[in-house]
Scaffold this motif. Structure first.
Motif, PDB file in Angstrom:
ATOM      1  N   LEU A 110       0.803  -1.220   0.000  1.00 36.52           N
ATOM      2  CA  LEU A 110       0.000   0.000   0.000  1.00 36.52           C
ATOM      3  C   LEU A 110       0.836   1.271   0.000  1.00 36.52           C
ATOM      4  O   LEU A 110       0.303   2.370   0.107  1.00 36.52           O
ATOM      5  N   LEU A 111       2.167   1.129  -0.095  1.00 34.85           N
ATOM      6  CA  LEU A 111       3.043   2.294   0.016  1.00 34.85           C
ATOM      7  C   LEU A 111       2.755   3.334  -1.063  1.00 34.85           C
ATOM      8  O   LEU A 111       2.667   4.531  -0.765  1.00 34.85           O
ATOM      9  N   GLU A 112       2.627   2.910  -2.307  1.00 38.11           N
ATOM     10  CA  GLU A 112       2.397   3.879  -3.386  1.00 38.11           C
ATOM     11  C   GLU A 112       1.079   4.613  -3.202  1.00 38.11           C
ATOM     12  O   GLU A 112       0.977   5.813  -3.499  1.00 38.11           O
ATOM     13  N   LYS A 113       0.067   3.899  -2.714  1.00 37.22           N
ATOM     14  CA  LYS A 113      -1.215   4.549  -2.426  1.00 37.22           C
ATOM     15  C   LYS A 113      -1.031   5.615  -1.346  1.00 37.22           C
ATOM     16  O   LYS A 113      -1.567   6.724  -1.430  1.00 37.22           O
ATOM     17  N   LEU A 114      -0.246   5.268  -0.314  1.00 37.64           N
ATOM     18  CA  LEU A 114      -0.020   6.210   0.782  1.00 37.64           C
ATOM     19  C   LEU A 114       0.741   7.441   0.280  1.00 37.64           C
ATOM     20  O   LEU A 114       0.430   8.569   0.686  1.00 37.64           O
ATOM     21  N   LYS A 115       1.722   7.236  -0.608  1.00 34.52           N
ATOM     22  CA  LYS A 115       2.466   8.379  -1.130  1.00 34.52           C
ATOM     23  C   LYS A 115       1.533   9.363  -1.840  1.00 34.52           C
ATOM     24  O   LYS A 115       1.702  10.585  -1.752  1.00 34.52           O
ATOM     25  N   SER A 116       0.553   8.830  -2.538  1.00 32.56           N
ATOM     26  CA  SER A 116      -0.417   9.707  -3.208  1.00 32.56           C
ATOM     27  C   SER A 116      -1.222  10.505  -2.176  1.00 32.56           C
ATOM     28  O   SER A 116      -1.487  11.697  -2.379  1.00 32.56           O
ATOM     29  N   ASN A 117      -1.591   9.859  -1.078  1.00 34.04           N
ATOM     30  CA  ASN A 117      -2.312  10.561  -0.019  1.00 34.04           C
ATOM     31  C   ASN A 117      -1.461  11.672   0.579  1.00 34.04           C
ATOM     32  O   ASN A 117      -1.962  12.754   0.900  1.00 34.04           O
ATOM     33  N   LEU A 118      -0.161  11.412   0.735  1.00 36.18           N
ATOM     34  CA  LEU A 118       0.734  12.424   1.291  1.00 36.18           C
ATOM     35  C   LEU A 118       0.843  13.629   0.352  1.00 36.18           C
ATOM     36  O   LEU A 118       0.946  14.775   0.814  1.00 36.18           O
ATOM     37  N   GLN A 119       0.825  13.378  -0.927  1.00 36.51           N
ATOM     38  CA  GLN A 119       0.873  14.486  -1.877  1.00 36.51           C
ATOM     39  C   GLN A 119      -0.368  15.360  -1.758  1.00 36.51           C
ATOM     40  O   GLN A 119      -0.303  16.587  -1.940  1.00 36.51           O
ATOM     41  N   GLU A 120      -1.503  14.738  -1.458  1.00 43.20           N
ATOM     42  CA  GLU A 120      -2.738  15.514  -1.252  1.00 43.20           C
ATOM     43  C   GLU A 120      -2.590  16.476  -0.085  1.00 43.20           C
ATOM     44  O   GLU A 120      -3.057  17.616  -0.133  1.00 43.20           O
ATOM     45  N   VAL A 121      -1.930  16.000   0.979  1.00 42.73           N
ATOM     46  CA  VAL A 121      -1.705  16.853   2.143  1.00 42.73           C
ATOM     47  C   VAL A 121      -0.705  17.954   1.801  1.00 42.73           C
ATOM     48  O   VAL A 121      -0.911  19.133   2.122  1.00 42.73           O
ATOM     49  N   LYS A 122       0.392  17.589   1.141  1.00 45.59           N
ATOM     50  CA  LYS A 122       1.447  18.549   0.800  1.00 45.59           C
ATOM     51  C   LYS A 122       0.900  19.675  -0.067  1.00 45.59           C
ATOM     52  O   LYS A 122       1.247  20.857   0.129  1.00 45.59           O
TER      53      LYS A 122
END
Length: 617
Positions: free
Chosen positions: A533-545
């Protein structure tokens, strides 16, 4: 929640009672008090609002020294009546009877109404005062203090642990227990009572654990125990392996910090004797465990608070690793609905203390409703002689050792270890797990103490990050898969001890509402293991950034998330697996909450309004 200490000896008990109260501070309290029978057979009482040091100061300032060879003491956590000196225990009736009480007398209002008509005067808003009056009333028609207490408790509905003394029987201490724990410390020419073993370790390591409905008549020379039917019974004297130094702070500033750093050893102790080099010993769950496990077709986990989060992690393991259906429910919800009990279910209750009122009541409900269904119960607990362990078919004891800090740390970690072993044991018994899978899990657990030790080395990095929370009032935690309940636990720890409002979400839920909260004022804490699920999480982090959020990411070294701009990354661990990852990533979240609490100046070990052992609803 609340603490009782009492005793009868040939020496002044006041220092022993005060030391016992200090050792029960972790349970949570807002007031305290001591009552002793002095040399003139008069009840002398001192009570104080606040910490034990306030009680000690009042005793030191008293015109006459407080001294007695029989007495009771108490730390109170307010239920009925606000925190106030007049509501503090012990409670006294007519200068004749003194009582300390843990629990709740649910029918106290009807008892109070009757007692008022009998001329009794009330000086507090508590439910406990009716206990003192009731014992006093029953003394009028009783031959002994024991008989009076036995009669009195027949009038009580609810839960209680009681310590009772009377000027009419200056050589007798009575203890009674229903729904709230109480132990008797056995000495030579002296005996003691307490809510748990830790209070009495300076004076004895020999203990009798009272069972449900027991009443004990205690003198200097003897302890006589009577069961719920009034029959005298023999209760085994057990030796505690704990010492008075087991609950000392050592070099640590707070118990929570000490207990965070004890986690590698706690894991070693919990695994000892439960695994071999390559295999799980199913018998670790009991002699009948393998036969019982072979009947299981689904698992139901019931727990509260932190233990509930442990259950949520286990749900992923049960369904992902061995394909066994698993449901998890908060005990306080489960017990007040009409649950459907499926045949061939293993009910797992989880509690650090084994006395959590809602969890215990849920277990009792299951046993009452199961009928002729093939249903088994298993408790995962840290206290050997607790009510939960005695009521369950099977028991797995975690070996976390004493946990004093109210915010659970090492108890949670060892619960997760216990649940990982349960997944393995059920997988073996039901032939849902290959030997290769079993060996992989066992080898991962054997590496776990080292992984935890590595996570602890990042304390200075986490301390620096915590500085950014000095002016923060809210925080969001994100995780996916097993990291979602770990995020929930991280949020719980932060709110418990720093009083910052914190919530946890599955990272994929950001765009379904929580994203509206994101700005530069709300820290977002994410957990990034190196998994599917790491790549999915990275996308979520970009939403926050993209929305200016301040991000803190705890990642596996292989996860490849880099610190940049408003994102701070701590490479908390490496090479963790499905079982070890959630247990390991929990450690930096514990350290974060601890250091934020230090910056906020809160009481880390005894946060406001909370108690360690929740023995009332």
């Amino acid at each position: 929640m609340c603490g009782i200490v009492g005793g009868i000896a040939e020496r002044n008990l006041v220092p022993i009672l005060l030391e016992g109260l200090k050792r029960l501070e972790y349970r949570g309290y807002d007031s305290s008090g001591v009552a002793v029978l002095d040399s003139e057979n008069t009840i002398q009482r001192v009570r104080a609002l606040g910490k034990i040091k306030s009680l000690e100061a009042k005793i030191a300032e008293a015109e006459h020294p407080l001294s007695g060879q029989i007495g009771i003491a108490h730390t109170r956590w307010a239920t009925h009546g606000v925190p106030a000196e007049n509501n503090a225990h012990p409670h006294i009736c007519n200068n004749q009877v003194a009582v300390v009480h843990n629990g709740i007398i649910e029918n106290y209002q009807s008892l109070k109404k009757h007692q008022l008509t009998e001329g009794y005067r009330f000086t507090s808003d508590t439910d406990t005062e009716v206990v003192a009056h009731c014992v006093h009333e029953q003394l009028k028609s009783s031959q002994t203090l024991l008989e009076a207490v036995q009669k009195a408790i027949t009038h009580f509905e609810g839960a209680y642990a009681l310590g009772v003394v009377s000027v009419e029987y200056p050589n007798t201490l009575i203890a009674a227990r229903k729904g709230s724990p109480l132990v008797i410390g056995v000495g030579i020419g002296e005996h003691f009572i307490a809510s748990d073993v830790s209070a009495l370790l300076p004076v004895t390591q020999s203990f009798i654990f009272l069972e449900e409905g027991d009443v004990a008549e205690i003198t200097r020379e003897s302890v006589n125990v009577y069961d719920v039917n009034g029959h005298q019974v023999a209760r085994e004297i057990k030796q505690s392996s704990l010492t008075m130094h087991s609950v000392d702070l050592g070099e640590h500033r707070h118990y929570m910090h000490k207990e965070i750093f004890e986690q590698p050893q706690a894991v070693i102790d919990t695994l000892e004797g439960r695994i071999t080099q390559n295999h799980m010993l199913v018998s670790a769950f009991g002699h009948d465990a393998e036969a019982i496990f072979q009947t299981v077709r689904q698992v139901q986990i019931i727990a509260c608070g932190t233990s509930y989060h442990a259950g949520l992690v286990a749900k992923y393991w049960f369904e992902d690793i061995i394909g066994l259906p698993c449901q998890v429910e908060v005990a306080s919800e489960y017990r007040y609905r009409n649950p459907v009990l499926l045949d061939h279910t293993l009910f797992v209750t989880i509690s650090q203390s084994g006395e959590t009122a809602d969890t215990l009541a849920a277990l009792q409900q299951i046993k009452a409703l199961k009928g002729d269904k093939t249903i088994a119960t298993l408790s995962i607990c840290n206290v050997p002689e607790s009510s939960l362990t005695r009521e369950s078919d099977l028991t797995f004891l975690t070996h976390a050792g004493p946990e004093i800090g109210v915010a659970s740390t090492k108890a949670f970690t060892t619960q997760l270890v216990a649940l990982s072993l349960l997944v393995t044991a059920l997988g073996k018994a039901l032939h849902l797990m290959s030997e290769t899978q079993e060996r992989k899990i066992i080898h991962g657990l054997q590496k776990l103490p080292g992984l935890l030790q590595k996570a602890l080395t990042h304390e200075n990095d986490i301390k620096a990050i915590a500085q950014g929370f000095a002016d923060k009032e809210s925080a969001l935690f994100l995780g996916r898969g097993t990291m979602y309940p770990i995020a929930m636990e991280g949020a719980l720890k932060l709110k418990e001890i720093s009083y910052i409002h914190a919530e946890a979400y599955p990272a994929g839920e950001l765009k379904h509402g929580p994203l509206a909260l994101i700005d530069e004022h709300i820290p977002v804490i994410a957990i990034a293991p190196h998994d599917d699920l790491l790549e999915k999480l990275k996308s979520n982090l970009q939403e926050v950034k993209a929305r200016g959020g301040q991000m803190i990411v705890f990642e596996d070294e292989q996860a490849d998330v880099d610190s940049q701009g408003n994102m701070k990354v701590v490479k908390a661990t490496t090479n963790v697996g499905r079982i070890t990852a959630p247990i390991t990533f929990n450690v930096p979240l514990q350290l974060l909450s601890y250091h934020v609490a230090l910056i906020k100046g809160t009481d880390v070990d005894q946060p406001r309004n909370l108690a360690k052992s929740v023995t009332v609803e």
